[in-house]
Design a protein around this motif. Structure first.
Motif, PDB file in Angstrom:
ATOM      1  N   MET A  22       0.820  -1.218   0.000  1.00  0.00           N
ATOM      2  CA  MET A  22       0.000   0.000   0.000  1.00  0.00           C
ATOM      3  C   MET A  22       0.855   1.271   0.000  1.00  0.00           C
ATOM      4  O   MET A  22       0.622   2.191  -0.792  1.00  0.00           O
ATOM      5  N   ALA A  23       1.854   1.345   0.864  1.00  0.00           N
ATOM      6  CA  ALA A  23       2.686   2.553   0.943  1.00  0.00           C
ATOM      7  C   ALA A  23       3.435   2.779  -0.366  1.00  0.00           C
ATOM      8  O   ALA A  23       3.617   3.919  -0.808  1.00  0.00           O
ATOM      9  N   TRP A 100      11.541  11.341   9.729  1.00  0.00           N
ATOM     10  CA  TRP A 100      10.159  10.942  10.055  1.00  0.00           C
ATOM     11  C   TRP A 100       9.811   9.570   9.476  1.00  0.00           C
ATOM     12  O   TRP A 100       9.011   8.823  10.051  1.00  0.00           O
ATOM     13  N   MET A 101      10.413   9.212   8.334  1.00  0.00           N
ATOM     14  CA  MET A 101      10.201   7.856   7.799  1.00  0.00           C
ATOM     15  C   MET A 101      10.730   6.815   8.777  1.00  0.00           C
ATOM     16  O   MET A 101      10.077   5.807   9.050  1.00  0.00           O
ATOM     17  N   ARG A 142       3.321   6.823  22.288  1.00  0.00           N
ATOM     18  CA  ARG A 142       3.785   7.294  20.969  1.00  0.00           C
ATOM     19  C   ARG A 142       2.780   8.257  20.348  1.00  0.00           C
ATOM     20  O   ARG A 142       3.151   9.266  19.745  1.00  0.00           O
ATOM     21  N   LEU A 143       1.503   7.923  20.460  1.00  0.00           N
ATOM     22  CA  LEU A 143       0.473   8.769  19.852  1.00  0.00           C
ATOM     23  C   LEU A 143       0.411  10.133  20.533  1.00  0.00           C
ATOM     24  O   LEU A 143       0.200  11.158  19.873  1.00  0.00           O
ATOM     25  N   ALA A 144       0.610  10.159  21.841  1.00  0.00           N
ATOM     26  CA  ALA A 144       0.597  11.438  22.565  1.00  0.00           C
ATOM     27  C   ALA A 144       1.764  12.311  22.099  1.00  0.00           C
ATOM     28  O   ALA A 144       1.605  13.526  21.891  1.00  0.00           O
ATOM     29  N   ASP A 145       2.935  11.708  21.909  1.00  0.00           N
ATOM     30  CA  ASP A 145       4.100  12.461  21.425  1.00  0.00           C
ATOM     31  C   ASP A 145       3.849  12.991  20.010  1.00  0.00           C
ATOM     32  O   ASP A 145       4.196  14.121  19.677  1.00  0.00           O
ATOM     33  N   LEU A 146       3.253  12.158  19.194  1.00  0.00           N
ATOM     34  CA  LEU A 146       2.971  12.542  17.817  1.00  0.00           C
ATOM     35  C   LEU A 146       1.944  13.679  17.782  1.00  0.00           C
ATOM     36  O   LEU A 146       2.082  14.639  17.011  1.00  0.00           O
ATOM     37  N   MET A 167       4.344   7.521   7.962  1.00  0.00           N
ATOM     38  CA  MET A 167       3.697   7.608   9.273  1.00  0.00           C
ATOM     39  C   MET A 167       2.221   7.234   9.174  1.00  0.00           C
ATOM     40  O   MET A 167       1.707   6.463  10.005  1.00  0.00           O
ATOM     41  N   VAL A 168       1.539   7.744   8.165  1.00  0.00           N
ATOM     42  CA  VAL A 168       0.113   7.431   8.028  1.00  0.00           C
ATOM     43  C   VAL A 168      -0.087   5.958   7.659  1.00  0.00           C
ATOM     44  O   VAL A 168      -1.005   5.300   8.170  1.00  0.00           O
ATOM     45  N   ALA A 169       0.802   5.422   6.817  1.00  0.00           N
ATOM     46  CA  ALA A 169       0.695   4.003   6.469  1.00  0.00           C
ATOM     47  C   ALA A 169       0.758   3.145   7.740  1.00  0.00           C
ATOM     48  O   ALA A 169       0.060   2.140   7.873  1.00  0.00           O
TER      49      ALA A 169
END
Lengths: 218, 218
Positions: A22-23, A100-101, A142-146, A167-169
């Protein structure tokens, strides 16, 4: 020569765009490169022909103009290097997009995959329920940091880049889990990326493969 | 300007070269770039100053000539791009070396880290022993694939590259676990990499930081 990628003939994700082609499809669509797909079965993955291209027996692989590589992150980066659109021209911004990758695949993804794997493989184990709490917590950190980094921004660092794509993938593996909902900035970020025409085209293409495979067996 | 990286003032790995500054130090040594180190405490990692550089509150970070990035994989790739030594000049070989970097951090490392994390965080849980067998098996599958690819070769793909550097940095997490011993080709590969003068210099540098921190508290 059009690039040739490999993808599952019958993806275990049932066309939800979570398989690792997909990515790659998405990156190819973002930069406007037409591509061909060679579909493989699980038996094919074990073959020595496939192992030459992919030593760990996975998908996707990528072949074009004498380049033969594997790993979705590496393929996305290579594709981004072929045409403008996913990597900033400025060297410092380019290095940040690549950072970021790596953050996507080596900091954010592992706890997400560990959580999914536990749901898939350990659901019948006596420890399953107790471990889920630990795993959810690791993902939430991780989500809180993001979320803090995104704040009110559309993307992680200026314009949409390979960093956002990977990141979205990765974050899409949480769709339907109820975990993303606690982080509205991250949830909106994923939705914004999924609304991109290139994402939509890539999603439809992998979905069509799955639907064809269902038609073939029913 | 000499690059500045961050590393732990008192690394939890006790100087075994398993903290994530190790791969960055090693890459800098391989290409012959002198660097400075800013040591950080665990409290520093939570600070907003550090979060600007590293959104997930980790080490290492890298700053040089207007480039400020995080993630050891991204830093190693950036360093490899500054000077010859770690990335082949040929475009196809370069793409393959980068593929091995991604294989290291996103295919080989996750099950190894999951196994280490379980040993560290779940040893007192009732499920610990039963899960170790599953985790060992996931690691063994990756090592067997890697062993098959290495066969009689010195490195993964021709000359030593960033791909080998990241792969060995990841595999070293298994040192002392007894897991590598079942795969002599992989074990010899790790030993070969550790014998490189650049590795030795990087290892000694991080070791010296740990020893100084021990001296400071005793």
């Amino acid at each position: 020569m059009r690039p040739i990628i490999t993808a599952f003939k019958a993806s275990p994700d049932r066309g939800r765009g979570l398989a690792r082609d997909m990515a790659v499809r998405w990156a190819l669509e973002e930069v406007g490169l037409a591509y061909d797909v060679r579909l493989v079965t699980f038996d094919d993955l074990k073959s020595s022909e496939h192992r030459v291209l992919q030593p760990f027996g996975q998908i996707p692989t990528f072949e074009a103009d004498g380049v033969a590589i594997f790993e979705s992150g590496a393929i996305v980066l290579h594709v981004a290097d072929q045409r403008p659109g996913l990597l900033p021209a400025d060297a410092a911004a380019r290095a940040r997009a690549i950072a970021w990758m790596f953050a996507a695949v080596s900091t954010v993804e592992p706890p997400i995959v560990e959580r999914s794997m536990a749901s898939l493989l350990e659901r019948d184990q006596p420890w399953f329920a107790a471990r889920q709490a630990l795993l959810d917590q690791r993902v939430q950190v991780r989500l809180a940091d993001l979320s803090a980094r995104l704040a009110d921004g559309l993307w992680l660092d200026g314009a949409f880049s390979v960093g956002d794509l990977m990141m979205v993938a990765v974050l899409r593996r949480l769709n339907g889990s109820g975990v993303l909902e606690a982080h509205p900035a991250v949830e909106a970020y994923v939705a914004r990326a999924e609304a991109r025409p290139a994402f939509q085209r890539a999603f439809a293409a992998q979905r069509a493969v799955f639907e064809a495979s269902e038609g073939a067996v029913s």
